[in-house]
Design a protein around this motif. Structure first.
Motif, PDB file in Angstrom:
ATOM      1  N   UNK A 139     -22.200  25.843   6.040  1.00 10.32           N
ATOM      2  CA  UNK A 139     -21.656  27.130   5.565  1.00 10.32           C
ATOM      3  C   UNK A 139     -22.707  28.226   5.759  1.00 10.32           C
ATOM      4  N   UNK A 140     -22.274  29.470   5.537  1.00  8.81           N
ATOM      5  CA  UNK A 140     -23.169  30.603   5.766  1.00  8.81           C
ATOM      6  C   UNK A 140     -23.401  31.376   4.469  1.00  8.81           C
ATOM      7  N   UNK A 141     -24.637  31.782   4.276  1.00 12.88           N
ATOM      8  CA  UNK A 141     -24.973  32.680   3.176  1.00 12.88           C
ATOM      9  C   UNK A 141     -24.650  34.092   3.667  1.00 12.88           C
ATOM     10  N   UNK A 142     -23.910  34.862   2.875  1.00 11.70           N
ATOM     11  CA  UNK A 142     -23.552  36.194   3.343  1.00 11.70           C
ATOM     12  C   UNK A 142     -23.538  37.203   2.228  1.00 11.70           C
ATOM     13  N   UNK A 143     -23.366  38.464   2.596  1.00 13.74           N
ATOM     14  CA  UNK A 143     -23.295  39.564   1.633  1.00 13.74           C
ATOM     15  C   UNK A 143     -22.040  40.363   1.953  1.00 13.74           C
ATOM     16  N   UNK A 144     -21.181  40.577   0.946  1.00 11.59           N
ATOM     17  CA  UNK A 144     -19.957  41.356   1.176  1.00 11.59           C
ATOM     18  C   UNK A 144     -20.342  42.824   1.364  1.00 11.59           C
ATOM     19  N   UNK A 145     -19.905  43.411   2.476  1.00 13.80           N
ATOM     20  CA  UNK A 145     -20.305  44.802   2.788  1.00 13.80           C
ATOM     21  C   UNK A 145     -19.108  45.754   2.826  1.00 13.80           C
ATOM     22  N   UNK A 146     -17.905  45.210   2.778  1.00 15.02           N
ATOM     23  CA  UNK A 146     -16.762  46.128   2.838  1.00 15.02           C
ATOM     24  C   UNK A 146     -15.446  45.382   2.867  1.00 15.02           C
ATOM     25  N   UNK A 147     -14.381  46.152   3.067  1.00 14.28           N
ATOM     26  CA  UNK A 147     -13.045  45.547   3.133  1.00 14.28           C
ATOM     27  C   UNK A 147     -12.339  46.032   4.392  1.00 14.28           C
ATOM     28  N   UNK A 148     -11.414  45.211   4.872  1.00 11.35           N
ATOM     29  CA  UNK A 148     -10.639  45.559   6.068  1.00 11.35           C
ATOM     30  C   UNK A 148      -9.167  45.560   5.674  1.00 11.35           C
ATOM     31  N   UNK A 149      -8.470  46.628   6.007  1.00  6.77           N
ATOM     32  CA  UNK A 149      -7.032  46.649   5.691  1.00  6.77           C
ATOM     33  C   UNK A 149      -6.242  46.721   6.997  1.00  6.77           C
ATOM     34  N   UNK A 150      -5.060  46.110   6.963  1.00  9.27           N
ATOM     35  CA  UNK A 150      -4.205  46.089   8.165  1.00  9.27           C
ATOM     36  C   UNK A 150      -2.757  45.980   7.712  1.00  9.27           C
ATOM     37  N   UNK A 151      -1.901  46.836   8.261  1.00  8.29           N
ATOM     38  CA  UNK A 151      -0.475  46.739   7.950  1.00  8.29           C
ATOM     39  C   UNK A 151       0.181  45.757   8.909  1.00  8.29           C
ATOM     40  N   UNK A 191     -16.609  40.593  -4.505  1.00  7.38           N
ATOM     41  CA  UNK A 191     -16.510  42.037  -4.305  1.00  7.38           C
ATOM     42  C   UNK A 191     -17.713  42.561  -3.557  1.00  7.38           C
ATOM     43  N   UNK A 192     -17.674  43.851  -3.281  1.00  2.99           N
ATOM     44  CA  UNK A 192     -18.730  44.455  -2.482  1.00  2.99           C
ATOM     45  C   UNK A 192     -20.092  44.229  -3.126  1.00  2.99           C
ATOM     46  N   UNK A 193     -21.062  43.820  -2.328  1.00  2.00           N
ATOM     47  CA  UNK A 193     -22.421  43.599  -2.788  1.00  2.00           C
ATOM     48  C   UNK A 193     -22.689  42.171  -3.223  1.00  2.00           C
ATOM     49  N   UNK A 194     -21.611  41.405  -3.456  1.00  3.31           N
ATOM     50  CA  UNK A 194     -21.827  40.009  -3.890  1.00  3.31           C
ATOM     51  C   UNK A 194     -22.468  39.181  -2.768  1.00  3.31           C
ATOM     52  N   UNK A 195     -23.412  38.305  -3.155  1.00  2.00           N
ATOM     53  CA  UNK A 195     -23.899  37.293  -2.218  1.00  2.00           C
ATOM     54  C   UNK A 195     -22.932  36.123  -2.306  1.00  2.00           C
ATOM     55  N   UNK A 196     -22.472  35.658  -1.159  1.00  2.00           N
ATOM     56  CA  UNK A 196     -21.383  34.671  -1.146  1.00  2.00           C
ATOM     57  C   UNK A 196     -21.680  33.519  -0.178  1.00  2.00           C
ATOM     58  N   UNK A 197     -20.893  32.460  -0.314  1.00  2.00           N
ATOM     59  CA  UNK A 197     -20.927  31.353   0.639  1.00  2.00           C
ATOM     60  C   UNK A 197     -19.639  31.428   1.455  1.00  2.00           C
ATOM     61  N   UNK A 198     -19.780  31.452   2.791  1.00  2.00           N
ATOM     62  CA  UNK A 198     -18.619  31.517   3.696  1.00  2.00           C
ATOM     63  C   UNK A 198     -18.502  30.182   4.421  1.00  2.00           C
ATOM     64  N   UNK A 199     -17.317  29.611   4.421  1.00  3.65           N
ATOM     65  CA  UNK A 199     -17.068  28.403   5.212  1.00  3.65           C
ATOM     66  C   UNK A 199     -16.229  28.798   6.417  1.00  3.65           C
ATOM     67  N   UNK A 200     -16.394  28.081   7.537  1.00  2.00           N
ATOM     68  CA  UNK A 200     -15.733  28.503   8.785  1.00  2.00           C
ATOM     69  C   UNK A 200     -14.945  27.362   9.415  1.00  2.00           C
TER      70      UNK A 200
END
Lengths: 81, 81, 81, 81, 81
Positions: C1-13, C43-52
């Motif tokens: 898994x990857x250590x990451x930091x949430x930097x924003x959000x993406x919206x799509x219709x 949420x934004x700024x959180x340090x998170x674990x991402x699985x791929x």
């Protein structure tokens, strides 16, 4: 798949039970060194073909083993003529 | 698979339920630092073998967990002789 | 898994129907910025674990969604002591 | 998928049985040279589309073969107009 | 998933039968240019979300196609506020 060169062997006592009896070889591939399960009797210095991902568990010698890279061929020739 | 070195541990309270009880270790691999689920009792400083992708969920301790990397062996030796 | 930091959000219709209601977050991981489905309320700024990969579809909130990356934990601590 | 150029062929006698009869081509893709199973009759110099991972085993000519990359199209045109 | 920009189209006559009727678009993603199957009506210049690996075959328009990358959304906004 990746063209690689067998550069060594890795041994481990504490390992997943399904790896017992499998040869874990060190292979130099374009992006660097990886470990691959040998399924065709490759040895040090051999040029080999490495398959990765879920394909690595398709050879009969790899079924059920938690591997993501297996050696599936020993290369005879690479021709660019 | 990847040859790696355990460099630390990651703890998280807010996480997927299936990760509860699993040790998430920080592992230095050739391409940088990743997080892997330990399935063989590895600890800081150990040289380990990490498997990735769907293979990471094959060890008994990882079944059903949303992991893409697991430690499947503690290395005894890497021989290039 | 990857250590990451949430930097924003993406919206799509205009998107795959199974993504409706899911939060698509921009996450900075070692290799650059990716988009991950949030499954733990990050949420934004959180340090998170991402699985791929296929693991990304195992959390209950991601089942059947065409995602290759999911946030599966909000990190409390990373210890290298 | 990857845009690639066929640059050569790889032959191997000692290989997984399911590879017998399959053409293993050397393909230059953006990240370097890989080996792909041909499933559409591609030849040296052809610009091709390569699919990777489990998708590589979906074409009829690749079913069950331990491959992680297959050529699935010979490119007519790439238009950026 | 990857944030990308559609930069062109790829056409091929000799291709896997399951690709007939599918739009193969050239997409600029952080690591370079890839080819993705469009499943949401994206066009040149659109900012899109690309999913990779087995996830790429989950959208209804991609089922059974030997693809490892699909466009699953056209981006409205990316907010980093």
């Amino acid at each position: 798949m990746l063209l690689g060169r067998v550069t060594g062997t890795v041994t481990a006592t504490a390992k997943d039970a399904s790896l017992v009896g499998g040869a874990l070889l060190l292979v130099e591939v374009p992006a660097g060194e990886i470990i691959a399960l040998d399924t065709v009797g490759a040895g040090k210095g051999d040029q080999v073909i490495v398959t990765t991902g879920s394909a690595a568990r398709l050879p009969s010698g790899a079924t059920g083993a938690p591997v993501d890279a297996s050696i599936i061929a020993i290369v005879d020739s690479v021709s660019k003529a």
